[in-house]
Design a protein around this motif. Structure first.
Motif, PDB file in Angstrom:
ATOM      1  N   SER A 180      -5.956  -2.514  -3.300  1.00 16.54           N
ATOM      2  CA  SER A 180      -5.819  -3.968  -3.436  1.00 16.54           C
ATOM      3  C   SER A 180      -5.094  -4.253  -4.753  1.00 16.54           C
ATOM      4  O   SER A 180      -4.824  -3.344  -5.538  1.00 16.54           O
ATOM      5  CB  SER A 180      -7.187  -4.663  -3.417  1.00 16.54           C
ATOM      6  N   LEU A 229       0.346  -6.715  -2.608  1.00 17.37           N
ATOM      7  CA  LEU A 229      -1.029  -6.366  -2.243  1.00 17.37           C
ATOM      8  C   LEU A 229      -1.957  -7.582  -2.284  1.00 17.37           C
ATOM      9  O   LEU A 229      -1.773  -8.478  -3.107  1.00 17.37           O
ATOM     10  CB  LEU A 229      -1.566  -5.291  -3.185  1.00 17.37           C
ATOM     11  N   GLU A 275       0.826  -1.206   0.000  1.00 18.05           N
ATOM     12  CA  GLU A 275       0.000   0.000   0.000  1.00 18.05           C
ATOM     13  C   GLU A 275       0.861   1.258   0.000  1.00 18.05           C
ATOM     14  O   GLU A 275       0.585   2.217  -0.736  1.00 18.05           O
ATOM     15  CB  GLU A 275      -0.924   0.005   1.224  1.00 18.05           C
ATOM     16  N   GLU A 291      -8.101  -8.716  -2.399  1.00 13.84           N
ATOM     17  CA  GLU A 291      -9.184  -7.875  -1.880  1.00 13.84           C
ATOM     18  C   GLU A 291      -8.693  -7.175  -0.629  1.00 13.84           C
ATOM     19  O   GLU A 291      -7.855  -7.685   0.104  1.00 13.84           O
ATOM     20  CB  GLU A 291     -10.422  -8.717  -1.564  1.00 13.84           C
ATOM     21  N   ASN A 292      -9.240  -5.986  -0.397  1.00 10.03           N
ATOM     22  CA  ASN A 292      -8.855  -5.207   0.777  1.00 10.03           C
ATOM     23  C   ASN A 292     -10.087  -4.495   1.310  1.00 10.03           C
ATOM     24  O   ASN A 292     -11.156  -4.548   0.710  1.00 10.03           O
ATOM     25  CB  ASN A 292      -7.756  -4.193   0.416  1.00 10.03           C
TER      26      ASN A 292
END
Length: 203
Positions: free
Chosen positions: A202, A192, A134, A195-196
């Motif tokens: 993401s 990454l 991120e 999904e985030n």
């Protein structure tokens, strides 16, 4: 009345005695409570997460929406910066341009601090790697924004320093900055998650 004065005087004397008997060294040598020391941070996931949130917090969508003032998308509301832009008389020291420069480099400084802290953290790699992704993405994002508006810009990819020399950095070519952006994004996409959380980057 005499007893009241005597009692109050006794209390003052005792208070002074307690103050002077306390070690000044221990009292004055305290860690600051109004700021965090990066050297003692990034010890667990919550601290890493808070550092990343600090990078996200510099995102000001209003600054991106305000760009429409320099196009035909908005009529009527044209401040002095927009008028000077349309007349070809604007400089980098005006309104939105100066704000964008300051915001982007503030964010890049935070991202650099997070990247350095996460890489040197003793937290398990599986936990800290997505956060590193991120931070790398966000640094690339802010540098892309700078190159879109200013072309050649100073390239700062190290942990921020308090050295005055670090402020006086010459511009790097836009091509070299773009190359660093691509490098950051290539590394970020490997780290990454698919999904985030909503609002976070993401894969």
């Amino acid at each position: 009345m005499k007893n009241i004065i005597t009692n109050n005087l006794f209390k003052v004397i005792m208070s002074l005695a307690l103050i002077t008997s306390t070690s000044c060294t221990d009292y004055l040598n305290q860690d600051p409570i109004d700021s965090l020391d990066p050297n003692n941070f990034f010890r667990d996931e919550s601290e890493i997460r808070s550092a990343i949130v600090g990078v996200y917090s510099t995102l000001e969508m209003d600054l991106f929406i305000r760009l429409d003032r320099y196009t035909d998308n908005i009529y009527g509301f044209k401040d002095n910066t927009a008028k000077s832009y349309q007349a070809g008389e604007h400089t980098a020291y005006e309104g939105d341009f100066l704000d964008r420069w300051a915001l982007d480099y503030n964010a890049i400084g935070r991202a650099n601090l997070a990247i350095d802290g996460i890489q040197n953290s003793t937290v398990d790699d599986q936990i800290k790697s997505p956060y590193l992704g991120e931070a790398l993405f966000l640094r690339g994002f802010y540098y892309f924004d700078l190159t879109q508006h200013f072309g050649d810009v100073p390239l700062l990819i190290e942990k921020p320093s308090v050295s005055p020399e670090d402020i006086l950095v010459s511009r790097e070519t836009r091509a070299n900055v773009i190359a660093q952006i691509i490098k950051d994004l290539d590394t970020a996409v490997e780290l990454l998650p698919l999904e985030n959380e909503a609002g976070r980057v993401s894969k």
